[in-house]
Design a protein around this motif. Structure first.
Motif, PDB file in Angstrom:
ATOM      1  N   PRO A 177       0.783  -1.238   0.000  1.00  0.00           N
ATOM      2  CA  PRO A 177       0.000   0.000   0.000  1.00  0.00           C
ATOM      3  C   PRO A 177       0.814   1.287   0.000  1.00  0.00           C
ATOM      4  N   ILE A 178       1.992   1.312   0.643  1.00  0.00           N
ATOM      5  CA  ILE A 178       2.748   2.567   0.744  1.00  0.00           C
ATOM      6  C   ILE A 178       3.401   2.931  -0.585  1.00  0.00           C
ATOM      7  N   THR A 179       4.071   1.968  -1.212  1.00  0.00           N
ATOM      8  CA  THR A 179       4.862   2.268  -2.412  1.00  0.00           C
ATOM      9  C   THR A 179       4.187   1.856  -3.715  1.00  0.00           C
ATOM     10  N   GLY A 180       3.178   0.970  -3.643  1.00  0.00           N
ATOM     11  CA  GLY A 180       2.569   0.442  -4.866  1.00  0.00           C
ATOM     12  C   GLY A 180       3.386  -0.674  -5.483  1.00  0.00           C
ATOM     13  N   ALA A 181       4.478  -1.088  -4.815  1.00  0.00           N
ATOM     14  CA  ALA A 181       5.290  -2.204  -5.306  1.00  0.00           C
ATOM     15  C   ALA A 181       4.550  -3.515  -5.047  1.00  0.00           C
ATOM     16  N   ILE A 182       4.976  -4.578  -5.732  1.00  0.00           N
ATOM     17  CA  ILE A 182       4.364  -5.900  -5.545  1.00  0.00           C
ATOM     18  C   ILE A 182       4.605  -6.379  -4.119  1.00  0.00           C
ATOM     19  N   GLN A 183       3.580  -7.025  -3.537  1.00  0.00           N
ATOM     20  CA  GLN A 183       3.759  -7.621  -2.211  1.00  0.00           C
ATOM     21  C   GLN A 183       4.900  -8.628  -2.248  1.00  0.00           C
ATOM     22  N   PHE A 184       5.638  -8.747  -1.123  1.00  0.00           N
ATOM     23  CA  PHE A 184       6.831  -9.593  -1.082  1.00  0.00           C
ATOM     24  C   PHE A 184       6.498 -11.052  -1.390  1.00  0.00           C
ATOM     25  N   THR A 185       5.392 -11.574  -0.851  1.00  0.00           N
ATOM     26  CA  THR A 185       5.023 -12.976  -1.110  1.00  0.00           C
ATOM     27  C   THR A 185       4.701 -13.199  -2.588  1.00  0.00           C
ATOM     28  N   THR A 186       4.041 -12.219  -3.205  1.00  0.00           N
ATOM     29  CA  THR A 186       3.748 -12.312  -4.639  1.00  0.00           C
ATOM     30  C   THR A 186       5.043 -12.310  -5.446  1.00  0.00           C
ATOM     31  N   PHE A 187       5.970 -11.447  -5.036  1.00  0.00           N
ATOM     32  CA  PHE A 187       7.276 -11.352  -5.699  1.00  0.00           C
ATOM     33  C   PHE A 187       8.027 -12.687  -5.625  1.00  0.00           C
ATOM     34  N   LEU A 188       8.019 -13.306  -4.443  1.00  0.00           N
ATOM     35  CA  LEU A 188       8.695 -14.598  -4.289  1.00  0.00           C
ATOM     36  C   LEU A 188       8.104 -15.646  -5.230  1.00  0.00           C
ATOM     37  N   GLY A 189       6.774 -15.613  -5.387  1.00  0.00           N
ATOM     38  CA  GLY A 189       6.117 -16.548  -6.316  1.00  0.00           C
ATOM     39  C   GLY A 189       6.570 -16.331  -7.744  1.00  0.00           C
ATOM     40  N   ILE A 190       6.762 -15.060  -8.133  1.00  0.00           N
ATOM     41  CA  ILE A 190       7.226 -14.749  -9.489  1.00  0.00           C
ATOM     42  C   ILE A 190       8.649 -15.278  -9.702  1.00  0.00           C
ATOM     43  N   ALA A 236       6.969   8.993   1.891  1.00  0.00           N
ATOM     44  CA  ALA A 236       7.145   9.629   0.583  1.00  0.00           C
ATOM     45  C   ALA A 236       8.493   9.240  -0.026  1.00  0.00           C
ATOM     46  N   ILE A 237       9.538   9.129   0.833  1.00  0.00           N
ATOM     47  CA  ILE A 237      10.856   8.703   0.361  1.00  0.00           C
ATOM     48  C   ILE A 237      10.787   7.267  -0.148  1.00  0.00           C
ATOM     49  N   LEU A 238      10.080   6.382   0.584  1.00  0.00           N
ATOM     50  CA  LEU A 238       9.935   4.986   0.162  1.00  0.00           C
ATOM     51  C   LEU A 238       9.214   4.899  -1.186  1.00  0.00           C
ATOM     52  N   THR A 239       8.148   5.675  -1.336  1.00  0.00           N
ATOM     53  CA  THR A 239       7.402   5.673  -2.593  1.00  0.00           C
ATOM     54  C   THR A 239       8.277   6.150  -3.743  1.00  0.00           C
ATOM     55  N   ARG A 240       9.048   7.233  -3.473  1.00  0.00           N
ATOM     56  CA  ARG A 240       9.920   7.779  -4.512  1.00  0.00           C
ATOM     57  C   ARG A 240      11.019   6.769  -4.879  1.00  0.00           C
ATOM     58  N   THR A 241      11.539   6.068  -3.885  1.00  0.00           N
ATOM     59  CA  THR A 241      12.584   5.070  -4.140  1.00  0.00           C
ATOM     60  C   THR A 241      12.046   3.937  -5.008  1.00  0.00           C
ATOM     61  N   ALA A 242      10.818   3.465  -4.705  1.00  0.00           N
ATOM     62  CA  ALA A 242      10.202   2.398  -5.512  1.00  0.00           C
ATOM     63  C   ALA A 242      10.047   2.845  -6.963  1.00  0.00           C
ATOM     64  N   LYS A 243       9.656   4.106  -7.162  1.00  0.00           N
ATOM     65  CA  LYS A 243       9.494   4.635  -8.520  1.00  0.00           C
ATOM     66  C   LYS A 243      10.835   4.713  -9.241  1.00  0.00           C
ATOM     67  N   VAL A 244      11.887   5.111  -8.513  1.00  0.00           N
ATOM     68  CA  VAL A 244      13.226   5.198  -9.113  1.00  0.00           C
ATOM     69  C   VAL A 244      13.678   3.811  -9.558  1.00  0.00           C
ATOM     70  N   ILE A 245      13.470   2.816  -8.696  1.00  0.00           N
ATOM     71  CA  ILE A 245      13.881   1.453  -9.046  1.00  0.00           C
ATOM     72  C   ILE A 245      13.122   0.968 -10.276  1.00  0.00           C
ATOM     73  N   LYS A 246      11.796   1.193 -10.309  1.00  0.00           N
ATOM     74  CA  LYS A 246      10.988   0.782 -11.461  1.00  0.00           C
ATOM     75  C   LYS A 246      11.479   1.473 -12.729  1.00  0.00           C
ATOM     76  N   TYR A 247      11.786   2.765 -12.602  1.00  0.00           N
ATOM     77  CA  TYR A 247      12.222   3.534 -13.772  1.00  0.00           C
ATOM     78  C   TYR A 247      13.570   3.023 -14.289  1.00  0.00           C
ATOM     79  N   CYS A 248      14.517   2.797 -13.381  1.00  0.00           N
ATOM     80  CA  CYS A 248      15.855   2.369 -13.792  1.00  0.00           C
ATOM     81  C   CYS A 248      15.867   0.922 -14.273  1.00  0.00           C
TER      82      CYS A 248
END
Length: 458
Positions: free
Chosen positions: A313-326, A361-373
């Motif tokens: 919910p904070i960053t909009g990134a995939i949940q960790f358990t979902t990520f592990l499944g991927i 806000a820093i966490l959200t911005r960091t997630a966006k930077v990672i997605k962008y890069c």
């Protein structure tokens, strides 16, 4: 029909006729409801054209017709298959676009007196036809009411999950005369086909209806009902859903699906054949659409909530358990990928000096930077705190190392040294490659910690 046959037999006896027949208008043809004849070539199933026939002339002009000495080609009568040597003919129009025809093999048997008597029969036949029509309409309405009651009662079973919407729509299609129906749901101002009944679903489900140019979209954009008659010009000019669709609708009744005065979708009913939708069923279709609005809005929300559950919910990134499944699926498929670990080292400092709101806000911005890069094909998750992982498909080691350098630089640049004084060395990252660094999930996660790309002071 029994009474009409009795009238035909009575007229046949009174006039000592060769043929007596009762016709009614259907579009541009006359169809036979009742007949009595000596002819073997008379075909009751054969319709007569309005144009170019004597029965059609009487209907078109609304005037009786007597030919006491019939010397014309018998094809002009329209109801014989071979020559019968007819010598006299009489036709009397019925109110409501019908006609009685009487003929004889004798000359001069029909006079004004016979015409007047036939007029009396015509009035009685019209009254009988009206009674039969009203009786038939009453019986149909009773059947419709029973059908409507059945449909409404089915909604309680739908609510209890004992039946599906398909079971309800089967009844609705029967009562309305429609041969197909569909449900379109709104998403980002556009309509996507969510469900369809009466036709093969594979050609339509999940497809977008052409915005501004389809009949389905017109219902949502207009915000109200759209009732298009049979062979409507709109249906000829515009697709129902999208250009090149297999379906060719000839009639359409559309209703907006509403929830809290907001249009959430469209429900449509159509006919592809000569059979027309029943105008008397519009009220029922309106009720069905209103009730199904709640059902489909609920389904849509359930699907939406399920998708939301997959994201942090904070960053909009995939949940960790979902990520592990991927990651596990990628390993099982044997596809090459790189796993990145990115940590913000001073998150507790940000919390203390700036508060949780700015830290989030820093966490959200960091997630966006990672997605962008990492690129659009990458998967990004947050394990907790300031620890992120990213899965990047197929990049070679040199590219991935350069990616991490860019990523570290961009994240550091996005932080706020003027508020925390901790921007230098604020990011620690690591890389693990599949299959070189391990062939199972946990080994790869551990390798991202040991294969550090860059690290700042603790």
């Amino acid at each position: 029909m029994i009474m009409l046959d009795s009238f035909s037999q009575l007229i046949f006896n009174v006039y000592e006729a060769f043929t007596v027949a009762l016709y009614v208008k259907r579009a541009d043809r006359l169809v036979c409801l009742s007949s009595v004849t000596f002819s073997t070539s008379f075909d009751k199933k054969r319709s007569i054209p309005l144009e170019g026939s004597l029965p059609g002339w009487a209907v078109k002009h609304g005037e009786p017709l007597i030919i006491p000495n019939f010397d014309k080609d018998e094809d002009i009568l329209g109801y014989y298959g071979s020559r019968e040597e007819i010598k006299s003919f009489m036709a009397y129009p019925l109110a409501g676009d019908g006609v009685i025809v009487v003929d004889s093999k004798k000359k001069y048997v029909f006079t004004d007196k016979e015409k007047k008597i036939l007029g009396s029969f015509a009035a009685m036949i019209h009254e009988e036809m009206e009674r039969e029509k009203n009786s038939r309409e009453f019986e149909e309405r009773v059947e419709e009411l029973h059908g409507e009651k059945r449909i409404i009662s089915l909604f309680s079973e739908l609510n209890a999950a004992k039946i599906s919407a398909k079971d309800i729509m089967k009844e609705v299609l029967t009562l309305s005369g429609a041969d197909f129906a569909f449900v379109g749901m709104e998403r980002n101002g556009r309509i996507f086909i969510y469900d369809i009944f009466g036709i093969a679903r594979g050609d339509y489900l999940k497809k977008e209806c052409l915005p501004g140019g389809s009949i389905a979209s017109m219902v949502m954009e207009g915000g109200g009902e759209l009732l298009l008659p049979h062979n409507s010009g709109y249906l000829k000019e515009r697709p129902l859903f999208f250009p090149g669709e297999p379906i060719k609708a000839r009639q359409f009744f559309g209703f907006p699906l509403m929830a809290e005065d907001i249009i959430v979708g469209v429900m449509g009913f159509g006919s592809r054949s000569d059979i027309q939708l029943k105008e008397g069923a519009i009220g029922l279709l309106r009720i069905v659409s209103s009730l199904l609005s709640l059902y489909y809005a609920y389904l849509w929300m359930q699907e939406h909530l399920e998708k939301i559950k997959e994201f942090e919910p904070i960053t909009g990134a995939i949940q960790f358990t979902t990520f592990l499944g991927i990651v596990e699926k990628m390993i099982a498929k044997g596809d090459r990928f790189n796993l990145l670990s990115v940590k913000l080292l001073h998150l507790h400092v940000y919390n203390r000096k700036m508060g949780y709101e700015l830290t989030n806000a820093i966490l959200t911005r960091t997630a966006k930077v990672i997605k962008y890069c990492a690129g659009t094909g990458a998967f990004v998750t947050r394990k907790g705190g300031g620890h992120f992982y990213a899965l990047v498909r197929g990049a070679d080691p040199a590219e991935i190392k350069n990616l991490v350098r860019v990523l570290n630089h961009t994240i550091k640049k996005s932080l706020s040294p003027d508020k925390t004084g901790e921007s230098d060395g604020a990011v620690k990252s690591g890389i693990a490659s599949f299959p070189e660094d391990g062939k199972d999930l946990w080994t790869l996660l551990e390798k991202t910690e040991s294969k550090k790309q860059s690290e700042g002071p603790h």
